[in-house]
Design a protein around this motif. Structure first.
Motif, PDB file in Angstrom:
ATOM      1  N   SER A  65       0.856  -1.611  -0.197  1.00 22.41           N
ATOM      2  CA  SER A  65       0.142  -0.147  -0.325  1.00 22.41           C
ATOM      3  C   SER A  65       0.892   1.047   0.263  1.00 22.41           C
ATOM      4  O   SER A  65       1.956   2.002   0.378  1.00 22.41           O
ATOM      5  CB  SER A  65      -0.851   0.524   1.044  1.00 22.41           C
ATOM      6  OG  SER A  65      -0.637  -0.367   2.382  1.00 22.41           O
ATOM      7  N   CYS A  66       0.226   2.091  -0.473  1.00 20.98           N
ATOM      8  CA  CYS A  66       1.034   3.553  -1.448  1.00 20.98           C
ATOM      9  C   CYS A  66       0.172   4.305  -0.348  1.00 20.98           C
ATOM     10  O   CYS A  66      -0.673   4.636   0.004  1.00 20.98           O
ATOM     11  CB  CYS A  66       1.016   3.526  -2.663  1.00 20.98           C
ATOM     12  SG  CYS A  66       1.868   5.419  -1.969  1.00 20.98           S
ATOM     13  N   PHE A  67       0.991   5.572   0.190  1.00 18.31           N
ATOM     14  CA  PHE A  67       0.368   6.238   1.234  1.00 18.31           C
ATOM     15  C   PHE A  67      -0.243   7.081   0.452  1.00 18.31           C
ATOM     16  O   PHE A  67      -1.673   8.115   1.383  1.00 18.31           O
ATOM     17  CB  PHE A  67       1.893   7.730   1.298  1.00 18.31           C
ATOM     18  CG  PHE A  67       2.407   8.070   0.492  1.00 18.31           C
ATOM     19  CD1 PHE A  67       2.182   9.276  -0.231  1.00 18.31           C
ATOM     20  CD2 PHE A  67       3.737   7.272  -0.080  1.00 18.31           C
ATOM     21  CE1 PHE A  67       3.028   9.816  -1.578  1.00 18.31           C
ATOM     22  CE2 PHE A  67       4.314   7.870  -0.835  1.00 18.31           C
ATOM     23  CZ  PHE A  67       3.936   8.799  -1.878  1.00 18.31           C
ATOM     24  N   CYS A  68      -0.603   7.651  -0.299  1.00 14.47           N
ATOM     25  CA  CYS A  68      -1.495   7.992  -1.358  1.00 14.47           C
ATOM     26  C   CYS A  68      -2.992   7.002  -1.426  1.00 14.47           C
ATOM     27  O   CYS A  68      -4.136   7.867  -2.160  1.00 14.47           O
ATOM     28  CB  CYS A  68      -1.156   7.826  -3.243  1.00 14.47           C
ATOM     29  SG  CYS A  68      -1.515   6.321  -3.990  1.00 14.47           S
ATOM     30  N   GLY A  69      -2.917   5.933  -0.793  1.00 10.62           N
ATOM     31  CA  GLY A  69      -3.484   4.823  -1.275  1.00 10.62           C
ATOM     32  C   GLY A  69      -4.340   3.966  -2.086  1.00 10.62           C
ATOM     33  O   GLY A  69      -5.228   3.194  -1.722  1.00 10.62           O
ATOM     34  N   ALA A  70      -3.541   4.355  -2.729  1.00  6.73           N
ATOM     35  CA  ALA A  70      -3.043   2.679  -4.141  1.00  6.73           C
ATOM     36  C   ALA A  70      -2.734   1.728  -3.129  1.00  6.73           C
ATOM     37  O   ALA A  70      -1.885   1.595  -2.725  1.00  6.73           O
ATOM     38  CB  ALA A  70      -2.064   3.086  -5.038  1.00  6.73           C
ATOM     39  N   GLN A  71      -3.260   0.264  -3.848  1.00 10.63           N
ATOM     40  CA  GLN A  71      -3.179  -1.095  -2.861  1.00 10.63           C
ATOM     41  C   GLN A  71      -3.621  -2.231  -3.761  1.00 10.63           C
ATOM     42  O   GLN A  71      -3.896  -1.663  -5.126  1.00 10.63           O
ATOM     43  CB  GLN A  71      -4.138  -1.447  -1.866  1.00 10.63           C
ATOM     44  CG  GLN A  71      -4.513  -0.712  -1.259  1.00 10.63           C
ATOM     45  CD  GLN A  71      -5.282  -0.692   0.048  1.00 10.63           C
ATOM     46  OE1 GLN A  71      -4.966  -2.023   0.391  1.00 10.63           O
ATOM     47  NE2 GLN A  71      -5.511   0.061   1.148  1.00 10.63           N
ATOM     48  N   GLY A  79       7.596   4.523  -8.853  1.00  7.78           N
ATOM     49  CA  GLY A  79       6.611   4.625 -10.153  1.00  7.78           C
ATOM     50  C   GLY A  79       5.355   5.400  -9.673  1.00  7.78           C
ATOM     51  O   GLY A  79       4.865   6.532  -9.796  1.00  7.78           O
ATOM     52  N   HIS A  80       5.414   5.458  -8.012  1.00  8.62           N
ATOM     53  CA  HIS A  80       4.381   6.703  -7.585  1.00  8.62           C
ATOM     54  C   HIS A  80       4.638   7.870  -8.640  1.00  8.62           C
ATOM     55  O   HIS A  80       4.976   8.498  -8.135  1.00  8.62           O
ATOM     56  CB  HIS A  80       4.104   6.804  -6.109  1.00  8.62           C
ATOM     57  CG  HIS A  80       3.192   7.753  -5.456  1.00  8.62           C
ATOM     58  ND1 HIS A  80       2.483   8.037  -5.249  1.00  8.62           N
ATOM     59  CD2 HIS A  80       3.365   8.697  -5.467  1.00  8.62           C
ATOM     60  CE1 HIS A  80       1.770   8.108  -4.829  1.00  8.62           C
ATOM     61  NE2 HIS A  80       1.908   9.252  -4.986  1.00  8.62           N
ATOM     62  N   PRO A  81       2.929   8.632  -8.912  1.00 11.29           N
ATOM     63  CA  PRO A  81       1.939   8.426  -8.955  1.00 11.29           C
ATOM     64  C   PRO A  81       1.238   7.038  -9.965  1.00 11.29           C
ATOM     65  O   PRO A  81       0.481   6.964  -9.606  1.00 11.29           O
ATOM     66  CB  PRO A  81       1.528   9.291  -8.888  1.00 11.29           C
ATOM     67  CG  PRO A  81       2.325  10.402  -9.596  1.00 11.29           C
ATOM     68  CD  PRO A  81       3.491   9.914  -9.653  1.00 11.29           C
ATOM     69  N   GLY A 107       0.321   4.684 -12.436  1.00 11.72           N
ATOM     70  CA  GLY A 107      -0.419   3.782 -11.748  1.00 11.72           C
ATOM     71  C   GLY A 107      -1.088   2.930 -10.978  1.00 11.72           C
ATOM     72  O   GLY A 107      -1.300   2.557 -10.144  1.00 11.72           O
ATOM     73  N   HIS A 108      -0.770   4.378  -9.580  1.00  9.43           N
ATOM     74  CA  HIS A 108      -1.700   4.234  -8.168  1.00  9.43           C
ATOM     75  C   HIS A 108      -3.184   5.069  -8.834  1.00  9.43           C
ATOM     76  O   HIS A 108      -3.535   5.871  -8.821  1.00  9.43           O
ATOM     77  CB  HIS A 108      -0.780   5.265  -7.842  1.00  9.43           C
ATOM     78  CG  HIS A 108       0.770   4.245  -7.013  1.00  9.43           C
ATOM     79  ND1 HIS A 108       0.809   4.464  -5.965  1.00  9.43           N
ATOM     80  CD2 HIS A 108       1.599   3.805  -8.218  1.00  9.43           C
ATOM     81  CE1 HIS A 108       2.274   3.890  -5.264  1.00  9.43           C
ATOM     82  NE2 HIS A 108       2.352   3.478  -7.127  1.00  9.43           N
ATOM     83  N   ARG A 109      -4.540   4.533  -8.277  1.00 10.41           N
ATOM     84  CA  ARG A 109      -5.685   4.800  -7.821  1.00 10.41           C
ATOM     85  C   ARG A 109      -5.661   4.552  -6.693  1.00 10.41           C
ATOM     86  O   ARG A 109      -6.180   3.042  -6.531  1.00 10.41           O
ATOM     87  CB  ARG A 109      -6.496   4.172  -8.957  1.00 10.41           C
ATOM     88  CG  ARG A 109      -5.528   4.602 -10.567  1.00 10.41           C
ATOM     89  CD  ARG A 109      -6.659   5.146 -11.575  1.00 10.41           C
ATOM     90  NE  ARG A 109      -8.062   3.251 -12.030  1.00 10.41           N
ATOM     91  CZ  ARG A 109      -8.465   3.121 -12.716  1.00 10.41           C
ATOM     92  NH1 ARG A 109      -9.518   4.095 -13.171  1.00 10.41           N
ATOM     93  NH2 ARG A 109      -8.938   1.469 -13.373  1.00 10.41           N
TER      94      ARG A 109
HETATM   95 ZN   LIG Z   1       1.048   6.071  -4.801  1.00 10.76          ZN
END
Ligand SMILES: [Zn+2]
Ligand code: FES
Ligand SMILES: [Fe+2]
Lengths: 355, 73
Positions: free
Chosen positions: B29-35, B50-52, B54-56
């Protein structure tokens, strides 16, 4: 790829405070020969370990200290704690360029930290390992030199699954390799956390003999790695069924061991492996101290032997050898990435490499 | 920069990877909420870093295949 670049503009442990005294100590950190000694009023100083005249090492006899001055053992150039040359044999004039590079020093938590870089540390302080000097803990420690690149030791310490195989009979039991881990990277703070909590595990001799626990244990391993130099392993051991830590953070039913490693790159393929074990039980029991010192040293030497062998293998292989990473390597991969980032950020401009 | 940080990491730039018990899978899980779930830690780090790209936030995407970046930006 294992990180081989050095991260400059960082604090590194060069020695334990008790190693630095009124006799010069020579250490090589990030390829820089460093001379450590203590002034008469007890201040630790670090300076280049090469005389500006003909480069004789000031840590080698017959170089010696006279009061707060270092006298070169070859022709007698003499330096103060600020690195400035104060005497040159047989002449009055002292060349203005006759000064040794000095290094910022911080003594903290039993370690002597030196700052290796081209700029000043400013407000940056080394990370803490307060248990090593806390009256609530008893500590044993040592240092083993490693003939391997520091990245191998980072890999080794970030993955404790190897305990089961390399250190079976000391700290490893089957559960260590079988229990899943959680990894976190705090990008802002630059810290890698790796945790493995075993609910019901065999008690390895290292803990059984030091704590006196007879049965199975709850065993927590919480790693906190502050790249590049400081590694902390918060280890919690309690008989199965003991209450967990209280909400206020106290944890009277468990035994706590703080294992600390300072991973200091010496040269491209050698490393200082500083290790310390602090415990919050049997504080005055010398037998427990001796046991933990011997056992941990044995464990460290098992790692040293394995990593020295690995270094030989890697040194003979082409640069881009193929390696395979699996789940247990998640934390190690994170550490490598932070180290690579730090190495890049601290990369020297070529003209600054001299003094 | 000390041990106290361990308990106070909420709201920071933190990447978190949990090894799912009883499986060979890693949950990132990323700090942006993507998992997302992975089987290979190298692919996992490529995705996280690779953030952001591919992160949703909040949406678990498919597994292991490198993110089809073009479709997501
Ligand atoms: Zn992210
Ligand atoms: S090398 Fe030190 S005085 Fe000559
Ligand atoms: Fe080990």
């Amino acid at each position: 790829m294992i990180v081989t670049e050095f991260a400059r503009n960082q604090w590194y442990v060069a020695a334990y405070g008790h190693e630095v005294g009124r006799r010069q100590l020579g250490r090589t950190v990030l390829n820089e020969p460093i001379l450590l000694w203590r002034t008469e009023d007890g201040r630790a100083v670090a300076m280049a370990d090469r005389c500006v005249h003909r480069r004789f090492p000031l840590s080698e006899s017959p170089s010696h200290l006279v009061g707060d001055r270092v006298v070169c053992g070859y022709h007698g150039f003499t330096y103060g704690p600020d690195g400035v040359c104060v005497a040159v044999p047989a002449q009055q004039r002292i060349p203005r360029t006759a000064r040794l590079r000095t290094y910022p020093v911080v003594e903290q938590d039993s370690f002597v930290w030196v700052w290796i870089g081209d700029r000043e540390p400013g407000d940056t302080l080394p990370p803490r390992a307060p248990w090593l000097v806390s009256p609530d803990y008893a500590t044993v420690c040592g240092m083993e030199p490693l003939n391997a690149r520091y990245g191998l030791l980072v890999d080794n310490l970030l993955d404790l699954s190897h305990e089961t195989y390399l250190h079976g009979g000391y700290i490893g039991t089957p559960e260590v390799a079988e229990t899943p881990i959680t990894t976190e990277v705090d990008e802002d703070a630059g810290i890698v956390y790796v945790s493995r909590h075993m609910d019901d595990a065999a008690c390895p001799p290292f803990y059984a003999e030091s704590t006196g626990i007879k049965g199975r244990i709850t065993r927590w391993q919480d790693i906190e790695y502050h790249p590049p130099c400081l590694y902390l392993l918060h280890s919690r051991v309690a008989p199965v069924g003991s209450p967990p830590p209280a909400a206020d953070g106290t944890d009277p039913h468990a035994f706590h061991v703080e294992v600390v490693y300072a991973i200091t790159p010496s040269t491209e393929n050698s490393t200082y492996d500083f290790w310390a074990v602090a415990r919050d039980f049997a504080l005055d029991d010398e037998k427990v101290s001796d046991f933990l010192r011997d056992s941990n040293r044995t464990v460290v030497l098992q790692d040293v032997a394995a990593l020295d062998t690995l270094e030989q293998v890697l040194a003979r292989e082409p640069d881009r050898y193929q390696e395979l990473s699996v789940n247990i390597d998640t934390g190690g991969l994170a550490a490598r990435r932070l180290l690579a980032k730090m190495a890049q950020a601290g990369a020297v401009r070529p003209e600054a490499a001299a003094r | 920069m000390n041990a106290d940080d361990a308990g106070a990491r909420a709201g920071r730039t933190v990447y978190r990877i949990r090894w799912l018990p009883g499986t060979d899978r890693l949950h990132a899980s990323c700090f942006c909420g993507a998992q997302r779930e992975f089987e290979d830690p190298v692919v996992l780090w490529d995705w996280l870093l690779g953030h952001p790209e591919g992160h949703r936030p909040g949406r678990a995407a498919a597994q292991d295949a490198p993110a089809p970046a073009a479709a997501l930006v």
